[in-house]
Design an enzyme around this catalytic site. Structure first.
Site, mmCIF file in Angstrom:
data_model
loop_
_atom_site.group_PDB
_atom_site.id
_atom_site.type_symbol
_atom_site.label_atom_id
_atom_site.label_comp_id
_atom_site.label_asym_id
_atom_site.label_seq_id
_atom_site.Cartn_x
_atom_site.Cartn_y
_atom_site.Cartn_z
ATOM 1 N N HIS A 1 0.746 -1.182 -0.108
ATOM 2 C CA HIS A 1 0.107 0.294 -0.020
ATOM 3 C C HIS A 1 0.981 1.269 0.150
ATOM 4 C CE1 HIS A 1 0.372 0.126 4.586
ATOM 5 N NE2 HIS A 1 0.576 1.367 4.281
ATOM 6 N N ARG B 1 -2.544 11.377 3.841
ATOM 7 C CA ARG B 1 -3.436 11.860 4.560
ATOM 8 C C ARG B 1 -4.275 12.738 3.908
ATOM 9 N NH1 ARG B 1 -1.120 10.813 9.506
ATOM 10 N NH2 ARG B 1 1.152 10.405 9.630
ATOM 11 N N GLU C 1 -4.006 3.596 1.209
ATOM 12 C CA GLU C 1 -4.372 3.902 2.680
ATOM 13 C C GLU C 1 -4.625 5.467 2.898
ATOM 14 O OE1 GLU C 1 -2.280 4.145 6.956
ATOM 15 O OE2 GLU C 1 -1.682 2.756 5.823
ATOM 16 N N ASN D 1 -7.211 12.249 10.288
ATOM 17 C CA ASN D 1 -6.940 12.426 11.841
ATOM 18 C C ASN D 1 -8.137 13.364 12.229
ATOM 19 O OD1 ASN D 1 -4.214 11.453 12.418
ATOM 20 N ND2 ASN D 1 -3.630 12.945 10.619
ATOM 21 N N HIS E 1 3.616 10.998 -6.711
ATOM 22 C CA HIS E 1 2.175 10.881 -6.993
ATOM 23 C C HIS E 1 2.154 9.154 -7.162
ATOM 24 C CE1 HIS E 1 4.755 10.393 -10.890
ATOM 25 N NE2 HIS E 1 3.946 9.542 -10.980
ATOM 26 N N GLU F 1 -1.338 9.961 -11.634
ATOM 27 C CA GLU F 1 -0.809 9.746 -12.899
ATOM 28 C C GLU F 1 -1.785 8.650 -13.603
ATOM 29 O OE1 GLU F 1 3.237 9.430 -16.045
ATOM 30 O OE2 GLU F 1 3.248 8.670 -13.819
#
Length: 131
Positions: free
Chosen positions: A6, A10, A53, A57, A72, A122
């Site tokens: 993965h 954030r 992922e 927060n 990217h 991309e």
């Protein structure tokens, strides 16, 4: 031997990001793990075990600063022109399609999409190195 599983980013708004990645790239929820102050959301395309992922927060109210280091994610599509047209029609941010040449040959055809948090994705034409 290490196997990539993965990549994490954030995000500020879970629902907005999940909706974007579902609509733009067909990523589906693989798992959501909630904690007291944050959540880990794993998205996956049915064709691949690799996951994106999203880390949220809960106390964060300001957008993240992405910095000046360029990075990217990349996805491969069967028809980059049709995918670009779909992005344009749906109002999803996308650059123009580029024909990337090396020594007179097309190395890749691609465009960059931008998610709600400013991350670049991309979108590459399937073929050659990206078969």
């Amino acid at each position: 031997m290490a196997k990539p599983v993965h990549s994490m980013i954030r995000v500020l708004d879970e629902e907005r990001s999940r909706a974007y990645y579902a609509r733009a790239f067909g990523l589906e929820l693989a798992e959501r793990i909630g904690f007291d102050g944050f959540a880990l959301i794993y998205l996956r395309h049915p064709s691949s075990p690799f996951e994106l992922e999203l880390t949220v927060n809960f106390d964060r109210t300001e957008p993240y600063e992405l910095g000046n280091g360029y990075g990217h994610l990349a996805v491969v599509v069967d028809d980059v022109d049709a995918e670009h047209a779909r992005f344009t029609q749906e109002g999803l941010p996308a650059t123009a399609v580029k024909d990337f040449q090396h020594e007179g040959k097309t190395l890749a055809r691609f465009f960059f999409a931008t998610d709600p948090d400013g991350y670049k994705i991309e979108v590459i034409q399937k073929g050659g190195r990206f078969a």
